[in-house]
Design an enzyme around this catalytic site. Structure first.
Site, mmCIF file in Angstrom:
data_model
loop_
_atom_site.group_PDB
_atom_site.id
_atom_site.type_symbol
_atom_site.label_atom_id
_atom_site.label_comp_id
_atom_site.label_asym_id
_atom_site.label_seq_id
_atom_site.Cartn_x
_atom_site.Cartn_y
_atom_site.Cartn_z
ATOM 1 C CD GLU A 51 22.180 8.874 -17.900
ATOM 2 O OE1 GLU A 51 21.469 9.764 -18.426
ATOM 3 O OE2 GLU A 51 21.723 7.957 -17.196
ATOM 4 C CG HIS A 103 21.459 0.305 -18.816
ATOM 5 N ND1 HIS A 103 21.794 -0.267 -17.604
ATOM 6 C CD2 HIS A 103 21.592 1.638 -18.652
ATOM 7 C CE1 HIS A 103 22.127 0.680 -16.754
ATOM 8 N NE2 HIS A 103 22.007 1.854 -17.360
#
Length: 189
Positions: free
Chosen positions: A82, A8
């Site tokens: 994550e 990202h």
């Protein structure tokens, strides 16, 4: 099949060196939005047919900018989040790393931070997610996720010992491209 693994784009927390929590509301910074826009051409150049994204806001915003620019579909995949550091999230990586360095590799692999998940648990969900994405049958896809997840993917993709993940670092909005042929992944960029 070609898979573009994309970290990202930048958030303000990334600049300050702090880890995000699961469900963190931090969005992209101004620079992060620019970085995400730069990913559009990379995806076009690689004929990306679909983008899969973590549901975390910073990944999802990155993916939304990409799919708007390439005019393709987006699928949110919860398992692309994550690693869940639980009670350790929100600390700086250097603080967490100090705690981890007191453990040998096997202990680190199975260690579960308070209310979090182990490296081993993350690896299991990443393998499952990879199989899911491959099973979709596209020729080229983008996968927008996080640095820890990307580091977790590397030994899986390259059939390397888990400690090899320590050699990898992914800048915000960086891209690693792999080709899957005859059940073998090859890094092409």
């Amino acid at each position: 099949m070609k898979i573009l693994f994309i970290r990202h784009a930048s958030t303000e927390k990334n600049y300050k060196g702090f880890m995000h929590k699961i469900g963190d509301t931090a969005g992209l910074s101004v620079e992060g939005r620019d970085q995400a826009n730069n990913l559009i051409q990379i995806c076009l150049n690689n004929n990306v047919e679909k983008v899969f994204s973590s549901p975390e806001r910073r990944a999802l915003e990155t993916a939304e900018i990409i799919v708007k620019g390439i005019n393709k579909d987006l699928e949110i995949v919860p398992n692309l989040i994550e690693r869940d550091w639980g009670g350790w999230a929100g600390q700086s990586w250097s603080e967490v790393e100090k705690k981890l360095k007191t453990m040998d590799l096997e202990k680190r692999y199975t260690f579960v931070p308070p209310s979090g998940e182990s490296w081993q648990q993350m690896e299991i969900r990443l393998k499952s997610t990879l199989s899911y994405i491959i099973g979709k049958g596209y020729q080229a896809v983008g996968v927008v996720t996080h640095e820890g997840a990307l580091r977790g993917f590397m030994p899986i993709l390259l059939d390397l010992p888990k400690q090899e993940s320590f050699k990898y670092h992914f800048e915000n909005a960086s891209v690693k491209i792999f080709e899957l042929e005859n059940s073998v992944f090859t890094e092409i960029k």
